[in-house]
Design an enzyme around this catalytic site. Structure first.
Site, PDB file in Angstrom:
ATOM      1  N   ASN A   1     -12.669   7.634  -8.307  1.00 19.31           N
ATOM      2  CA  ASN A   1     -11.768   6.876  -7.444  1.00 19.31           C
ATOM      3  C   ASN A   1     -11.015   7.864  -6.533  1.00 19.31           C
ATOM      4  OD1 ASN A   1      -9.252   5.737  -6.553  1.00 19.31           O
ATOM      5  ND2 ASN A   1      -9.561   4.040  -7.959  1.00 19.31           N
TER       6      ASN A   1
ATOM      7  N   HIS B   1      -6.285   8.568  -4.311  1.00 18.22           N
ATOM      8  CA  HIS B   1      -5.132   9.474  -4.196  1.00 18.22           C
ATOM      9  C   HIS B   1      -5.385  10.680  -3.290  1.00 18.22           C
ATOM     10  CE1 HIS B   1      -2.924   6.780  -6.516  1.00 18.22           C
ATOM     11  NE2 HIS B   1      -3.782   6.827  -7.510  1.00 18.22           N
TER      12      HIS B   1
ATOM     13  N   HIS C   1      -9.773   1.534  -3.615  1.00 14.10           N
ATOM     14  CA  HIS C   1      -9.012   0.279  -3.660  1.00 14.10           C
ATOM     15  C   HIS C   1      -8.283   0.114  -2.334  1.00 14.10           C
ATOM     16  CE1 HIS C   1      -5.721  -2.168  -6.039  1.00 14.10           C
ATOM     17  NE2 HIS C   1      -6.200  -2.831  -5.004  1.00 14.10           N
TER      18      HIS C   1
ATOM     19  N   ARG D   1      -5.684  -1.680  -0.737  1.00 14.96           N
ATOM     20  CA  ARG D   1      -4.574  -2.562  -1.132  1.00 14.96           C
ATOM     21  C   ARG D   1      -4.079  -3.350   0.075  1.00 14.96           C
ATOM     22  NH1 ARG D   1      -2.291  -0.827  -6.439  1.00 14.96           N
ATOM     23  NH2 ARG D   1      -0.768  -2.440  -6.028  1.00 14.96           N
TER      24      ARG D   1
ATOM     25  N   ARG E   1      -1.357   1.178   1.305  1.00 15.96           N
ATOM     26  CA  ARG E   1      -0.501   2.348   1.021  1.00 15.96           C
ATOM     27  C   ARG E   1      -1.295   3.647   0.918  1.00 15.96           C
ATOM     28  NH1 ARG E   1       1.307   0.973  -5.140  1.00 15.96           N
ATOM     29  NH2 ARG E   1       1.977  -0.934  -4.115  1.00 15.96           N
ATOM     30  N   HIS E   2      -2.584   3.545   0.585  1.00 12.23           N
ATOM     31  CA  HIS E   2      -3.381   4.782   0.555  1.00 12.23           C
ATOM     32  C   HIS E   2      -4.672   4.612   1.366  1.00 12.23           C
ATOM     33  CE1 HIS E   2      -4.892   2.664  -2.956  1.00 12.23           C
ATOM     34  NE2 HIS E   2      -3.960   3.095  -3.781  1.00 12.23           N
TER      35      HIS E   2
ATOM     36  N   GLU F   1     -12.749  -1.818  -4.892  1.00 18.09           N
ATOM     37  CA  GLU F   1     -11.708  -2.531  -5.655  1.00 18.09           C
ATOM     38  C   GLU F   1     -10.854  -3.311  -4.689  1.00 18.09           C
ATOM     39  OE1 GLU F   1      -9.130  -0.107  -7.951  1.00 18.09           O
ATOM     40  OE2 GLU F   1     -10.758   0.714  -9.132  1.00 18.09           O
TER      41      GLU F   1
ATOM     42  N   THR G   1      -2.076  -0.342 -10.569  1.00 16.12           N
ATOM     43  CA  THR G   1      -2.486  -1.603 -11.183  1.00 16.12           C
ATOM     44  C   THR G   1      -2.047  -1.613 -12.647  1.00 16.12           C
ATOM     45  OG1 THR G   1      -4.411  -1.403  -9.752  1.00 16.12           O
ATOM     46  CG2 THR G   1      -4.441  -3.182 -11.343  1.00 16.12           C
TER      47      THR G   1
ATOM     48  N   GLU H   1     -14.436  -4.603 -16.185  1.00 18.14           N
ATOM     49  CA  GLU H   1     -13.883  -3.267 -16.357  1.00 18.14           C
ATOM     50  C   GLU H   1     -12.687  -3.398 -17.288  1.00 18.14           C
ATOM     51  OE1 GLU H   1     -13.035  -0.924 -12.862  1.00 18.14           O
ATOM     52  OE2 GLU H   1     -11.750   0.427 -14.013  1.00 18.14           O
TER      53      GLU H   1
ATOM     54  N   HIS I   1      -8.713   3.559 -16.009  1.00 18.13           N
ATOM     55  CA  HIS I   1      -7.274   3.636 -15.747  1.00 18.13           C
ATOM     56  C   HIS I   1      -6.610   4.628 -16.709  1.00 18.13           C
ATOM     57  CE1 HIS I   1      -3.752   2.185 -13.558  1.00 18.13           C
ATOM     58  NE2 HIS I   1      -3.110   2.635 -14.618  1.00 18.13           N
TER      59      HIS I   1
HETATM   60  N1  PXP Z   1      -9.973   1.139 -12.392  1.00 17.67           N
HETATM   61  C1  PXP Z   1      -9.168   0.286 -11.715  1.00 17.67           C
HETATM   62  C2  PXP Z   1      -9.553  -1.146 -11.646  1.00 17.67           C
HETATM   63  C3  PXP Z   1      -8.002   0.752 -11.087  1.00 17.67           C
HETATM   64  O1  PXP Z   1      -7.229  -0.115 -10.404  1.00 17.67           O
HETATM   65  C4  PXP Z   1      -7.704   2.120 -11.152  1.00 17.67           C
HETATM   66  C5  PXP Z   1      -6.475   2.640 -10.477  1.00 17.67           C
HETATM   67  O2  PXP Z   1      -6.558   2.463  -9.116  1.00 17.67           O
HETATM   68  C6  PXP Z   1      -8.582   2.975 -11.824  1.00 17.67           C
HETATM   69  C7  PXP Z   1      -9.696   2.452 -12.470  1.00 17.67           C
HETATM   70  C8  PXP Z   1      -8.401   4.449 -11.872  1.00 17.67           C
HETATM   71  O3  PXP Z   1      -7.246   4.760 -12.566  1.00 17.67           O
HETATM   72  P1  PXP Z   1      -6.724   6.260 -12.540  1.00 17.67           P
HETATM   73  O4  PXP Z   1      -6.403   6.583 -11.114  1.00 17.67           O
HETATM   74  O5  PXP Z   1      -5.519   6.219 -13.430  1.00 17.67           O
HETATM   75  O6  PXP Z   1      -7.819   7.122 -13.070  1.00 17.67           O
END
Ligand code: PXP
Length: 253
Positions: free
Chosen positions: A19, A22, A55, A57, A61-62, A82, A113, A163, A200
């Protein structure tokens, strides 16, 4: 004769989707054009990521619209998009046609999330969204808490995958009951034909037991990889998490 060990349950290959949200968070801190999350996605792929997750949003924001458009046409693996289940996002998904859409809950005031989807709310809308996405050739996944009821509802609504939210596990420092809940939900889902993903809050320190759950075929990991990349670089950070996953898979529950 040496005693023969009982056969290990088969653990199929487990995919790592990175992901890159960030990377975009860092860029948005200055509203400039670096670091570019799409360039980061390519580095992740070169380091062995099986897919890229982002994702978009509602508040942007990102990740931005242009990022998801570029990811779709640039990466060589697969894109897991996402998004919240809204009319705007469904239109974007239909236009982009990513490999997979994971529907997630979204609240403006949350930092990330915080929980899985509440599937008792708006089931007709969720079902219709899943049908629309599937009709566009997109694989569908629902981000849910690791609870049997949520797994059964996901199946009933027509999702191809779930998930499992690993936040409770991650935030409790891997408390055994939270791992057991993940394993149980994974088992129930897989037995009913759902593909099982998880994610997550996973890090090199806590990923192994989750990677070891046989039914979990895909992990989505972001924040810890990008954080670690500040110190060792993105390629190395991806290699490290992959090594922790592989070790967990080899010795898992
Ligand atoms: N899976 C989903 C559905 C999420 O919303 C997120 C966070 O954006 C992640 C995985 C990844 O989480 P993390 O950034 O804490 O690894």
């Amino acid at each position: 004769m040496p005693a023969t060990r009982p056969a290990e349950p088969l653990r199929p290959y487990q995919r790592l989707y990175v992901n890159i949200d960030h990377v975009a968070t860092l860029r948005q801190a200055r509203r400039g054009d670096e670091p570019d999350p799409v360039a980061a996605a390519l580095v992740c792929e070169q380091a062995g990521a099986d897919g890229i997750t982002a994702h978009l949003r509602e508040d942007r924001r990102h990740v931005q619209d242009d990022d998801v458009a570029r990811i779709t046409v640039t990466i060589g693996t697969v894109f897991n998009f996402e998004m919240a289940c809204t009319a705007e996002m469904l239109d974007i998904a239909e236009r982009l046609r990513p490999h997979q859409v994971t529907l997630v809950p979204e609240r403006r005031e949350e930092i990330t999330t915080e929980g899985g989807l509440d599937l008792t709310r708006h089931p007709a809308e969720t079902r219709a969204a899943l049908e629309r996405l599937a009709a566009a050739g997109i694989r569908t996944s629902l981000f849910i808490d690791p609870e049997p009821d949520a797994v059964r509802r996901s199946l009933d609504l027509g999702a191809a995958a779930v998930e499992l939210h690993t936040g409770r596990y991650a935030h409790s420092s891997g408390a055994p009951d939270t791992l057991a809940a993940l394993a149980r939900a994974a088992e129930i889902g897989a037995a009913s034909g759902l593909a099982i993903h998880a994610g997550h809050g996973l890090t090199v320190h806590n990923v192994a037991p989750v990677a070891g759950i046989a039914a979990v075929e895909e992990l989505n990991i972001g924040h810890s990889i990008v954080s670690r990349a500040v110190f060792v670089g993105l390629r190395e950070a991806v290699l490290e998490i992959r090594a922790a996953m592989v070790a967990g898979r080899a010795g898992g529950s």
